[in-house]
Structures are given as C-alpha cells and as structure tokens.
Design a protein around this motif. Structure first.
Motif, PDB file in Angstrom:
ATOM      1  N   TRP A   1       7.140   7.912 -15.365  1.00  0.00           N
ATOM      2  CA  TRP A   1       7.053   6.509 -15.741  1.00  0.00           C
ATOM      3  C   TRP A   1       5.589   6.137 -15.748  1.00  0.00           C
ATOM      4  N   VAL A   2       5.141   5.283 -14.877  1.00  0.00           N
ATOM      5  CA  VAL A   2       3.721   4.982 -14.791  1.00  0.00           C
ATOM      6  C   VAL A   2       3.347   4.801 -13.338  1.00  0.00           C
ATOM      7  N   SER A   3       2.074   4.861 -13.076  1.00  0.00           N
ATOM      8  CA  SER A   3       1.551   4.495 -11.774  1.00  0.00           C
ATOM      9  C   SER A   3       0.949   3.113 -11.919  1.00  0.00           C
ATOM     10  N   PRO A   4       1.676   2.084 -11.551  1.00  0.00           N
ATOM     11  CA  PRO A   4       1.108   0.741 -11.701  1.00  0.00           C
ATOM     12  C   PRO A   4      -0.133   0.594 -10.840  1.00  0.00           C
TER      13      PRO A   4
ATOM     14  N   VAL B   1       5.801  17.863  -4.429  1.00  0.00           N
ATOM     15  CA  VAL B   1       6.708  16.727  -4.227  1.00  0.00           C
ATOM     16  C   VAL B   1       8.150  17.227  -4.128  1.00  0.00           C
ATOM     17  N   ARG B   2       8.514  18.101  -5.046  1.00  0.00           N
ATOM     18  CA  ARG B   2       9.876  18.635  -5.040  1.00  0.00           C
ATOM     19  C   ARG B   2      10.193  19.346  -3.726  1.00  0.00           C
ATOM     20  N   ALA B   3       9.233  20.119  -3.255  1.00  0.00           N
ATOM     21  CA  ALA B   3       9.438  20.852  -2.004  1.00  0.00           C
ATOM     22  C   ALA B   3       9.643  19.884  -0.847  1.00  0.00           C
ATOM     23  N   SER B   4       8.914  18.785  -0.855  1.00  0.00           N
ATOM     24  CA  SER B   4       9.033  17.813   0.242  1.00  0.00           C
ATOM     25  C   SER B   4      10.408  17.151   0.254  1.00  0.00           C
ATOM     26  N   LEU B   5      11.101  17.158  -0.866  1.00  0.00           N
ATOM     27  CA  LEU B   5      12.431  16.543  -0.912  1.00  0.00           C
ATOM     28  C   LEU B   5      13.501  17.458  -0.334  1.00  0.00           C
ATOM     29  N   GLY B   6      13.271  18.755  -0.439  1.00  0.00           N
ATOM     30  CA  GLY B   6      14.217  19.706   0.121  1.00  0.00           C
ATOM     31  C   GLY B   6      15.596  19.560  -0.477  1.00  0.00           C
ATOM     32  N   ASP B   7      16.624  19.751   0.355  1.00  0.00           N
ATOM     33  CA  ASP B   7      17.985  19.561  -0.156  1.00  0.00           C
ATOM     34  C   ASP B   7      18.681  18.418   0.581  1.00  0.00           C
ATOM     35  N   ASP B   8      17.863  17.462   1.022  1.00  0.00           N
ATOM     36  CA  ASP B   8      18.385  16.260   1.660  1.00  0.00           C
ATOM     37  C   ASP B   8      19.290  15.508   0.682  1.00  0.00           C
ATOM     38  N   GLU B   9      20.519  15.298   1.113  1.00  0.00           N
ATOM     39  CA  GLU B   9      21.489  14.665   0.211  1.00  0.00           C
ATOM     40  C   GLU B   9      21.073  13.247  -0.197  1.00  0.00           C
ATOM     41  N   ARG B  10      20.311  12.576   0.658  1.00  0.00           N
ATOM     42  CA  ARG B  10      19.924  11.200   0.356  1.00  0.00           C
ATOM     43  C   ARG B  10      18.956  11.100  -0.819  1.00  0.00           C
ATOM     44  N   VAL B  11      18.243  12.177  -1.074  1.00  0.00           N
ATOM     45  CA  VAL B  11      17.313  12.165  -2.209  1.00  0.00           C
ATOM     46  C   VAL B  11      17.744  13.198  -3.242  1.00  0.00           C
ATOM     47  N   ARG B  12      19.038  13.342  -3.386  1.00  0.00           N
ATOM     48  CA  ARG B  12      19.559  14.296  -4.349  1.00  0.00           C
ATOM     49  C   ARG B  12      19.090  13.961  -5.765  1.00  0.00           C
TER      50      ARG B  12
ATOM     51  N   TYR C   1       0.834  -1.207   0.000  1.00  0.00           N
ATOM     52  CA  TYR C   1       0.000   0.000   0.000  1.00  0.00           C
ATOM     53  C   TYR C   1       0.866   1.253   0.000  1.00  0.00           C
ATOM     54  N   GLU C   2       1.873   1.265   0.852  1.00  0.00           N
ATOM     55  CA  GLU C   2       2.748   2.441   0.916  1.00  0.00           C
ATOM     56  C   GLU C   2       3.571   2.597  -0.355  1.00  0.00           C
ATOM     57  N   LEU C   3       3.995   1.467  -0.904  1.00  0.00           N
ATOM     58  CA  LEU C   3       4.782   1.522  -2.135  1.00  0.00           C
ATOM     59  C   LEU C   3       3.950   2.103  -3.271  1.00  0.00           C
ATOM     60  N   LYS C   4       2.692   1.707  -3.315  1.00  0.00           N
ATOM     61  CA  LYS C   4       1.785   2.262  -4.319  1.00  0.00           C
ATOM     62  C   LYS C   4       1.682   3.779  -4.166  1.00  0.00           C
ATOM     63  N   GLN C   5       1.573   4.245  -2.922  1.00  0.00           N
ATOM     64  CA  GLN C   5       1.493   5.682  -2.691  1.00  0.00           C
ATOM     65  C   GLN C   5       2.768   6.388  -3.140  1.00  0.00           C
ATOM     66  N   ARG C   6       3.889   5.756  -2.848  1.00  0.00           N
ATOM     67  CA  ARG C   6       5.151   6.358  -3.234  1.00  0.00           C
ATOM     68  C   ARG C   6       5.270   6.449  -4.755  1.00  0.00           C
ATOM     69  N   ALA C   7       4.798   5.398  -5.424  1.00  0.00           N
ATOM     70  CA  ALA C   7       4.805   5.420  -6.888  1.00  0.00           C
ATOM     71  C   ALA C   7       3.919   6.554  -7.406  1.00  0.00           C
ATOM     72  N   ASP C   8       2.780   6.752  -6.756  1.00  0.00           N
ATOM     73  CA  ASP C   8       1.885   7.826  -7.181  1.00  0.00           C
ATOM     74  C   ASP C   8       2.531   9.192  -6.978  1.00  0.00           C
ATOM     75  N   ASN C   9       3.404   9.267  -5.996  1.00  0.00           N
ATOM     76  CA  ASN C   9       4.035  10.559  -5.702  1.00  0.00           C
ATOM     77  C   ASN C   9       5.187  10.894  -6.633  1.00  0.00           C
ATOM     78  N   THR C  10       5.877   9.865  -7.093  1.00  0.00           N
ATOM     79  CA  THR C  10       7.100  10.155  -7.817  1.00  0.00           C
ATOM     80  C   THR C  10       7.118   9.531  -9.210  1.00  0.00           C
ATOM     81  N   LEU C  11       6.964   8.211  -9.226  1.00  0.00           N
ATOM     82  CA  LEU C  11       7.095   7.461 -10.461  1.00  0.00           C
ATOM     83  C   LEU C  11       6.126   7.921 -11.538  1.00  0.00           C
ATOM     84  N   ARG C  12       4.950   8.327 -11.147  1.00  0.00           N
ATOM     85  CA  ARG C  12       3.934   8.585 -12.145  1.00  0.00           C
ATOM     86  C   ARG C  12       4.264   9.777 -13.032  1.00  0.00           C
TER      87      ARG C  12
END
Lengths: 185, 185
Positions: B47-50, B146-157, B33-44
């Motif tokens: 790419w696609v939202s499976p 989505v971009r704002a939520s990523l901020g400048d965290d190096e892990r999600v560069r 369920y969470e992975l699906k949400q994450r895909a909707d937030n970024t992958l879509r």
DNA sequence: TGTAGCATGTAAGCCGTTACATGATTGA
DNA sequence: TCAATCATGTAACGGCTTACATGCTACA
C-alpha cells in the motif's frame, strides 16, 4: 512551485516521442484527446491514467517550458496538435540519464483487505480473491490486445518489452492468487 | 469534504485491530509513532507508508468519528495510546463487506523508463534493470524478515498470507527482469 | 555529555481527481 | 435528427508530502 516537470509529465512527454513520422505534416503531433487515449492504452498498465483535464494542463505547462510545440489549427473547431521539441527530447534524455529511479509503488486494495481477513472470515476472502482473478483475466486480455497491436515493429521495441513485462506480471499474479485460494480452502 | 475515511485511513484503522491483547492494560493501544513504524513494516509493501504527520492527523480524524479512542497519559511527556473502538471494528467490517475493491495501481518508474529505451540505447537500459534487480533483492530480504517475525501465529495468519504474496511477487519480478535482461542482449 | 531515538504536531503547497461546461463533427 | 465521439477547457478541492518546530528519554 513546480517548475520542474513531474514523472507523469515526463511520461506524457515520452509518449510524444512515438509520434508516427508521417509523410503528411498535417497529421504531425497529437491532440490532447489523442494523448489521453494513448495513455489509456499503454501508460495505465504500469503508471497512471491521468485525468483528461490533467493531460491538457500538463501540455500547456510543457509548452511554456519549451518542451513541446503546439500547432494551432484554427477553423470552426480549434484544435491543437502537440509535438515534442528538440529541447524536449534533450530534457527527456537528461532526465533518463541523471534522475535516480524510485522503487515501484503498489497500491493493492486486494492485499489490503486480505490482511484484515480475521475480521470477515475465510469465505469472504475467497470471494474477494475470485473476483480479483476475474478482473486480472480481463486486464490481461486488454494488455494482450495492446501487445498484439505493437507487433514486432522495431520502432516500438521497448514499449513491446514493457507490455510483455506486464503480461508476465498478470500471469504470475494469477498463479499466486490461485495458490492463496488453495491455502484458504 | 472528507467525512468518510479514505482507504489509507481504513488501513491504519486495520493495523490497530492487531493490538496485542495484553494482560497489562497500561500497554494497550499504540502511539502514533508506533503505528507509523508498523505501517513501515507491513503496509508499505503493498500500500503506502503514510507520512508521520499524516498518521497523526488521521488518528485525530478517526477519533472525532469515534472509530478510535485515545488514551491520554499525562506526565513529563504527554503520550496518547490509540485503540480501535467497537464502532471502529463495526465500521471496518462494513467497509470490507460493502465497498467494492479497486484494481491495484502500479507506479513503476523502471517500466516507465524502459518504455523510452529508444532514447538512450540498450546499454543504459541494462544498467537500469540491473540496479532494479539489486533493489528487488534488498526489498525481498526486508519483507522476508517481516514474514519470519510473523511465524505461524494464528492471530496473524492473514498478514502472513499477504507477506507470502509479496515474497512471491518479488521472486517472480526478479525472474521476469532477468528474462528481459536476456532479451536486451 | 551528547546523540540517537521517542513522540507530537503545524504550515504550505503540489499533484491529481471530480464535477462542470461548451460546442463541433460524424454516422446511424 | 439524435447520439456518440471528438476536443478543450475551468473550478474546487482533497490527499499526501515536505519542511519545519519542539522537547523528552535512554544510553554510550
């Protein structure tokens, strides 16, 4: 079970509306083979290039629906030339007028890989983007040739608009990728 | 018969590499369920939202391949938290390094319709493009959040780079569509 | 108390691709 | 004569979606 044509079927049907209005009726219509080539020239830049086998099967389906008419030419080699029917044009117009337009779907393998850059490092991502830039340039030249072939013929005004749209897209994409490369440097 | 994961499977696997490295091991991994949400937030966006059902079936397949590990939590409600395995990371790296990258595929219903403008006239095409501009603006705001939520965290560069890429694309597309509107009178 | 969200799955089916198959025609 | 192109199909199958089904949990 699929009585209603899909968007790809409508796209192929739409390509048939650009049948050159020839003086010689012998040359009217397109063969499946020619339609496939036309799709490769235009449709593939902003939709898909359906497989050859799908072009033929879609044409057969559109025929059973009465949206295209197949002109069979017997002889040594049997060929079929397809033309869109009046009903086909009406159905296409109705589709354009009433069906709501989905948001574009982008399947971007380069972006997908870039997202995972933390697994490979910046060097490999730079290589990825540089390769992509090369491909983009080639694509842009291919589309540029298509655009040039359309000229300013009023009959293909809209396809020309779409081609210009595509060219803008490729140029913008190249610029953006160069900026990304700068940020990776 | 599909022993090798598809690009979508690798995409989902890739999302699991951003598992927050938590202090509490109880929260490790993601549910389907969470992975699906994450895909909707970024992958879509690129790419696609499976479909939800596909997320679950891909996870089960990745598990049989040993690329993810399912942590089953029994109880009233049985939940499974998936984590990527060391083998999964290695396989993903190998895929990134060796598999050649396809050119992006764009399925653009708006461009497809614009190509057929000769059937409907410029008025309807203007309406089409204006509607598209609205949708583009909304999309851009969604991705901006989505971009704002990523901020400048190096892990999600890298995900941030991809998000910026998308934002550029939306801005460029809006500009191009406005130019097209101008050319339609 | 009831609804929205959380969580996981099954079944059916279509769109589209790949691989395979066949043969005619044209031009070097 | 031989290869490339023209021309049309069949068969198998995979990825993905839609529709359906179930039940828990939190909260207003």
């Amino acid at each position: 079970m699929g009585q209603v044509p899909t968007a790809t079927a409508y796209a192929l049907l739409g390509l048939l509306t650009f049948d050159r209005d020839n003086a010689e009726p012998d040359d009217a219509g397109l063969t499946g083979y020619e339609l496939k080539q036309r799709a490769d020239n235009t449709l593939r830049f902003y939709w898909v290039s359906p497989a050859t086998s799908q072009v033929y099967s879609e044409l057969r389906r559109l025929e059973t629906l009465g949206l295209v008419h197949a002109d069979v030419r017997p002889g040594r080699r049997t060929t079929k030339r397809y033309r869109i029917t009046a009903e086909g044009v009406a159905t296409l117009r109705e589709w354009l007028r009433t069906t709501d337009t989905d948001f574009p779907v982008l399947k971007h393998p380069v972006a997908l890989r870039l997202m995972l850059g933390h697994l490979t490092g910046a060097d490999q991502m730079r290589g990825l983007l540089e390769d992509y830039l090369d491909q983009l340039g080639r694509r842009r030249h291919e589309l540029g040739a298509v655009r040039a072939s359309l000229g300013d013929d009023e009959r293909v005004r809209y396809p020309a608009l779409v081609a210009d749209w595509g060219l803008s897209y490729y140029r913008d994409e190249e610029r953006t990728v160069r900026r990304l490369l700068g940020r990776l440097g």
